[in-house]
Design a protein around this motif. Structure first.
Motif, PDB file in Angstrom:
ATOM      1  N   ARG A   1      13.111  -9.883 -47.081  1.00 18.84           N
ATOM      2  CA  ARG A   1      13.552  -8.933 -48.096  1.00 18.84           C
ATOM      3  C   ARG A   1      12.581  -7.775 -48.035  1.00 18.84           C
ATOM      4  O   ARG A   1      11.383  -7.943 -48.240  1.00 18.84           O
ATOM      5  CB  ARG A   1      13.569  -9.549 -49.489  1.00 18.84           C
ATOM      6  CG  ARG A   1      14.150  -8.583 -50.515  1.00 18.84           C
ATOM      7  CD  ARG A   1      14.429  -9.224 -51.849  1.00 18.84           C
ATOM      8  NE  ARG A   1      15.256 -10.421 -51.793  1.00 18.84           N
ATOM      9  CZ  ARG A   1      16.587 -10.438 -51.703  1.00 18.84           C
ATOM     10  NH1 ARG A   1      17.258  -9.306 -51.613  1.00 18.84           N
ATOM     11  NH2 ARG A   1      17.246 -11.567 -51.689  1.00 18.84           N
TER      12      ARG A   1
ATOM     13  N   LEU B   1      18.071  -7.332 -48.080  1.00 15.36           N
ATOM     14  CA  LEU B   1      17.869  -8.570 -47.349  1.00 15.36           C
ATOM     15  C   LEU B   1      18.373  -8.382 -45.934  1.00 15.36           C
ATOM     16  O   LEU B   1      19.511  -7.958 -45.722  1.00 15.36           O
ATOM     17  CB  LEU B   1      18.614  -9.715 -48.034  1.00 15.36           C
ATOM     18  CG  LEU B   1      18.460 -11.085 -47.394  1.00 15.36           C
ATOM     19  CD1 LEU B   1      17.018 -11.568 -47.495  1.00 15.36           C
ATOM     20  CD2 LEU B   1      19.384 -12.080 -48.079  1.00 15.36           C
TER      21      LEU B   1
ATOM     22  N   ALA C   1      21.940 -16.339 -43.830  1.00 15.79           N
ATOM     23  CA  ALA C   1      22.568 -15.875 -45.067  1.00 15.79           C
ATOM     24  C   ALA C   1      21.535 -15.911 -46.178  1.00 15.79           C
ATOM     25  O   ALA C   1      20.546 -16.619 -46.110  1.00 15.79           O
ATOM     26  CB  ALA C   1      23.745 -16.782 -45.436  1.00 15.79           C
ATOM     27  N   GLY C   2      21.763 -15.127 -47.175  1.00 12.09           N
ATOM     28  CA  GLY C   2      20.840 -15.106 -48.301  1.00 12.09           C
ATOM     29  C   GLY C   2      21.515 -14.488 -49.511  1.00 12.09           C
ATOM     30  O   GLY C   2      22.637 -14.006 -49.433  1.00 12.09           O
ATOM     31  N   ARG C   3      20.810 -14.539 -50.601  1.00 10.51           N
ATOM     32  CA  ARG C   3      21.317 -13.906 -51.821  1.00 10.51           C
ATOM     33  C   ARG C   3      20.186 -13.359 -52.629  1.00 10.51           C
ATOM     34  O   ARG C   3      19.068 -13.644 -52.456  1.00 10.51           O
ATOM     35  CB  ARG C   3      22.154 -14.851 -52.639  1.00 10.51           C
ATOM     36  CG  ARG C   3      21.459 -16.135 -53.014  1.00 10.51           C
ATOM     37  CD  ARG C   3      22.424 -16.979 -53.802  1.00 10.51           C
ATOM     38  NE  ARG C   3      21.985 -18.357 -53.697  1.00 10.51           N
ATOM     39  CZ  ARG C   3      22.072 -19.191 -54.688  1.00 10.51           C
ATOM     40  NH1 ARG C   3      22.577 -18.831 -55.823  1.00 10.51           N
ATOM     41  NH2 ARG C   3      21.681 -20.422 -54.561  1.00 10.51           N
TER      42      ARG C   3
END
Length: 69
Positions: A47, A53, A67-69
């Motif tokens: 990040r 991100l 993948a991320g959030r």
């Protein structure tokens, strides 16, 4: 799981070349060298200071996702 986080660690295949590895080490990376074509199914994410991100996954071997959030 059961993997662990190793901040500041980088595993890289020796086939990238000695000049590139030396430059990464010069820049302060903790480089672990691996034989060619032995590092696979890796993902990486960060990040940025801007909050964005960024993630990547290797196309080698089995399926890999980032993948991320």
């Amino acid at each position: 799981y059961p993997r662990s986080s190793r901040p500041g660690h980088m595993m890289i295949e020796e086939s990238i070349g000695t000049a590139a590895i030396a430059e990464l080490e010069r820049r302060g990376h903790a480089v672990e060298k691996a034989p060619a074509w032995t590092v696979g199914r890796l993902t990486a994410a960060e990040r940025g200071d801007d909050g964005l991100l960024r993630a990547a996954a290797t196309p080698r071997l089995m399926q890999a996702y980032a993948a991320g959030r």
